[in-house]
Design an enzyme around this catalytic site. Structure first.
Site, mmCIF file in Angstrom:
data_model
loop_
_atom_site.group_PDB
_atom_site.id
_atom_site.type_symbol
_atom_site.label_atom_id
_atom_site.label_comp_id
_atom_site.label_asym_id
_atom_site.label_seq_id
_atom_site.Cartn_x
_atom_site.Cartn_y
_atom_site.Cartn_z
ATOM 1 N N CYS A 270 35.210 47.488 49.762
ATOM 2 C CA CYS A 270 35.935 46.338 49.209
ATOM 3 C C CYS A 270 35.865 46.317 47.686
ATOM 4 O O CYS A 270 34.905 46.780 47.085
ATOM 5 C CB CYS A 270 35.358 45.038 49.764
ATOM 6 S SG CYS A 270 35.534 44.927 51.564
ATOM 7 N N ASP A 271 36.907 45.735 47.084
ATOM 8 C CA ASP A 271 36.940 45.604 45.634
ATOM 9 C C ASP A 271 36.344 44.259 45.216
ATOM 10 O O ASP A 271 35.783 43.529 46.034
ATOM 11 C CB ASP A 271 38.364 45.794 45.102
ATOM 12 C CG ASP A 271 39.350 44.779 45.666
ATOM 13 O OD1 ASP A 271 38.925 43.698 46.131
ATOM 14 O OD2 ASP A 271 40.561 45.072 45.631
ATOM 15 N N MET A 272 36.473 43.929 43.957
ATOM 16 C CA MET A 272 35.883 42.693 43.429
ATOM 17 C C MET A 272 36.467 41.429 44.060
ATOM 18 O O MET A 272 35.839 40.386 44.071
ATOM 19 C CB MET A 272 36.056 42.639 41.898
ATOM 20 C CG MET A 272 35.313 43.733 41.155
ATOM 21 S SD MET A 272 33.526 43.610 41.330
ATOM 22 C CE MET A 272 33.239 42.131 40.380
ATOM 23 N N GLY B 54 37.005 41.132 47.155
ATOM 24 C CA GLY B 54 36.482 41.042 48.515
ATOM 25 C C GLY B 54 37.419 41.575 49.577
ATOM 26 O O GLY B 54 37.223 41.335 50.772
ATOM 27 N N ILE B 55 38.454 42.318 49.154
ATOM 28 C CA ILE B 55 39.363 42.922 50.120
ATOM 29 C C ILE B 55 39.244 44.443 50.054
ATOM 30 O O ILE B 55 38.784 45.005 49.062
ATOM 31 C CB ILE B 55 40.819 42.481 49.892
ATOM 32 C CG1 ILE B 55 41.321 42.892 48.514
ATOM 33 C CG2 ILE B 55 40.961 40.977 50.085
ATOM 34 C CD1 ILE B 55 42.801 42.599 48.266
#
Length: 136
Positions: free
Chosen positions: A16-18, A20-21
């Site tokens: 996940c990226d920053m 949250g996905i």
């Protein structure tokens, strides 16, 4: 929709990226893992094929992102396969398991190099043929 193969997986935190996905690149990893597991299930091992001089490679890939997956989401990675000339085309969908919401849809065109030359691969075709989508 009828699929030739389905694989249940779970999103890992580091994918996940920053926000949250799931980072978009990871969907390609999910699709590749699904193709490899499908090939193993029909008796095709990448290692064994390479030892025989057969190298399946991705020629083109396109992915449409529909709904994001998030950390710890369980999802289904599904595929259908068809033959278009010399290409094996994998049509792949990823769904959020809990709601069956489409998260991503991909098309992966693959070809085979046999002893370093672009060629038909009779061994691969024989094992995949029962799974090819039929024209209706």
């Amino acid at each position: 929709m009828d699929y030739a193969y389905e694989l249940k997986m779970k999103v890992r935190d580091y994918e996940c990226d920053m926000e949250g996905i799931v980072n978009n690149a990871n969907y390609q990893h999910y699709m590749e893992h699904t193709r490899h597991e499908f090939l193993l299930s029909v008796g095709l091992s990448f290692a064994e094929m390479c030892q025989k001089g057969i190298t399946p490679v991705v020629a083109r890939i396109s992915i449409s992102y529909k709904t994001p997956l998030r950390s710890r989401d369980e999802f289904l990675s599904c595929l259908r396969v068809r033959k278009e000339g010399i290409r094996y085309v994998f049509l792949q969908d990823i769904y959020l398991a809990s709601t069956h919401t489409l998260a991503a849809r991909g098309r992966v065109d693959t070809v085979c190099l046999v002893n370093g030359k672009l060629s038909e691969c009779r061994e691969m075709e024989a094992l995949l043929e029962p799974y090819f989508e039929k024209d209706e």
